[in-house]
Write an enzyme that holds these catalytic residues in place. Structure first.
Site, PDB file in Angstrom:
ATOM      1  N   HIS A 183      18.767  41.478 -46.400  1.00 58.34           N
ATOM      2  CA  HIS A 183      17.983  41.174 -45.182  1.00 58.34           C
ATOM      3  C   HIS A 183      16.989  42.303 -44.899  1.00 58.34           C
ATOM      4  CE1 HIS A 183      21.846  38.948 -44.272  1.00 58.34           C
ATOM      5  NE2 HIS A 183      20.952  37.987 -44.178  1.00 58.34           N
ATOM      6  N   LEU A 235      23.997  41.528 -41.280  1.00 55.97           N
ATOM      7  CA  LEU A 235      22.836  41.959 -42.070  1.00 55.97           C
ATOM      8  C   LEU A 235      23.215  42.988 -43.136  1.00 55.97           C
ATOM      9  CD1 LEU A 235      20.284  42.277 -39.124  1.00 55.97           C
ATOM     10  CD2 LEU A 235      20.790  40.285 -40.548  1.00 55.97           C
ATOM     11  N   GLU A 277      21.518  44.871 -47.159  1.00 52.32           N
ATOM     12  CA  GLU A 277      20.269  45.339 -47.778  1.00 52.32           C
ATOM     13  C   GLU A 277      19.326  44.193 -48.148  1.00 52.32           C
ATOM     14  OE1 GLU A 277      23.211  46.652 -48.303  1.00 52.32           O
ATOM     15  OE2 GLU A 277      23.109  48.723 -49.018  1.00 52.32           O
ATOM     16  N   LYS A 312      17.947  34.811 -53.753  1.00 59.30           N
ATOM     17  CA  LYS A 312      19.368  34.609 -54.060  1.00 59.30           C
ATOM     18  C   LYS A 312      19.761  33.171 -53.744  1.00 59.30           C
ATOM     19  CE  LYS A 312      23.596  35.223 -52.513  1.00 59.30           C
ATOM     20  NZ  LYS A 312      23.984  34.880 -51.299  1.00 59.30           N
ATOM     21  N   ASP A 313      19.209  32.655 -52.656  1.00 63.02           N
ATOM     22  CA  ASP A 313      19.440  31.249 -52.291  1.00 63.02           C
ATOM     23  C   ASP A 313      18.303  30.422 -52.896  1.00 63.02           C
ATOM     24  OD1 ASP A 313      21.777  31.614 -50.520  1.00 63.02           O
ATOM     25  OD2 ASP A 313      20.377  32.834 -49.390  1.00 63.02           O
ATOM     26  N   ARG A 323      28.945  37.227 -47.527  1.00 61.80           N
ATOM     27  CA  ARG A 323      30.293  36.811 -47.941  1.00 61.80           C
ATOM     28  C   ARG A 323      31.017  37.890 -48.747  1.00 61.80           C
ATOM     29  NH1 ARG A 323      31.063  31.220 -47.118  1.00 61.80           N
ATOM     30  NH2 ARG A 323      29.130  30.200 -46.528  1.00 61.80           N
TER      31      ARG A 323
END
Ligand code: PAF
Length: 278
Positions: A33, A29, A31, A145-146, A183
């Site tokens: 999340h 996790l 920031e 982001k996704d 990542r």
């Protein structure tokens, strides 16, 4: 904080609750999340965070093996945030060894990231459906982001009639603009310094789109050449409609530029969304 390891225990625990918010994660996790959880906490105190590194959505065994696993640290962060329920299932508990049933996703699932990670979004959709079925949340939180994942989850919820509100949360960035991602921890010191180049290229593309300096294909090709010349391996840098994720039609106003590129062995993704005319 109640850490739940099995679906039976999860169902029993949540049965008596209403107004449930759900934040799905694969752990490690950060920031990004935390922002999802903070937004969820504004809506209800019945929050379920799941931590499950879903093997179905990884294309290579190596990538799955290398994915950062930091459960103890994650649990103490969640405790600090006052999250009441954390679901940490085992593979045996949540995945069926056969798993022959798959969700037929829209065509766009095989484009952009889907083109370079065949089956990735089917793996995401399968686990998200399982988690939605078990948790039955009223509201669920996903990061922008996704962007492609969020687009497909919204399509899935709409087309399969899940009575769940999907809340989209803006990307959280580091001081230098790098989008927060699990990542990022895998980047070498040198590559971490270089990583904001991906966002810089997206912003440079945005300026050219707004100024209408060249054709979209030329803007994309130039950005790919620039990043590749700087040591990246670019999968794609693509100018799309923010509404459909398809190539923009004539006079399209809401644009998203999405990118995926690898530095060393770490694949990063990012995107920026904007309107051509305000
Ligand atoms: O975005 C993620 O972390 C994952 O794709 C998700 C939604 C938790 C499914 O495994």
């Amino acid at each position: 904080m109640h850490v739940i390891h099995t679906q039976n225990e999860l169902i029993k625990t949540l049965k008596v609750l209403s107004n449930i918010a759900f934040v799905p994660t694969m752990g490690n996790l950060h920031e990004g999340h935390i922002k999802l959880i903070q937004e969820a906490l504004k809506k209800t105190k019945h929050i379920v965070v799941s931590i499950f590194i879903n093997p179905l959505q990884f294309n290579s065994k190596e990538d799955f093996k290398n994915y950062p696993r930091t459960l103890e640290k994650d649990l103490s962060m969640l405790k600090e945030l006052d999250v009441p329920f954390v679901f940490v299932p085992s593979e045996e508990d949540i995945l069926d060894p056969l798993q022959t049933i798959e969700i037929h996703l829209p065509r766009i699932a095989n484009d952009l990231c889907g083109k370079f990670r065949p089956g990735h979004f089917n793996g995401v959709a399968t686990i998200v459906c399982k988690l939605f079925t078990l948790i039955q949340p009223d509201i669920a939180f996903f990061g922008k982001k996704d962007f492609q994942q969020l687009f497909l989850i919204k399509a899935l919820v709409k087309q399969l009639n899940y009575p769940i509100e999907i809340v989209e949360i803006d990307t959280v960035r580091d001081h230098d603009g790098l989008a927060k991602s699990s990542r990022n921890n895998l980047l070498s010191h040198e590559h971490r310094k270089k990583a904001p180049q991906l966002l810089h290229q997206l912003n440079a593309m945005k300026e050219k789109v707004i100024q209408k300096t060249s054709l979209f294909e030329e803007i994309e090709a130039h950005a790919v050449r620039t990043l590749n010349a700087s040591g990246w391996t670019v999968d794609y840098l693509s100018i799309r409609s923010a509404q459909s994720l398809e190539n923009p039609v004539h006079d399209e106003n809401q644009i998203v530029i999405l990118g995926a590129a690898t530095l060393g062995s770490v694949r990063l993704i990012d995107n920026i969304e904007f309107c051509i005319h305000d």
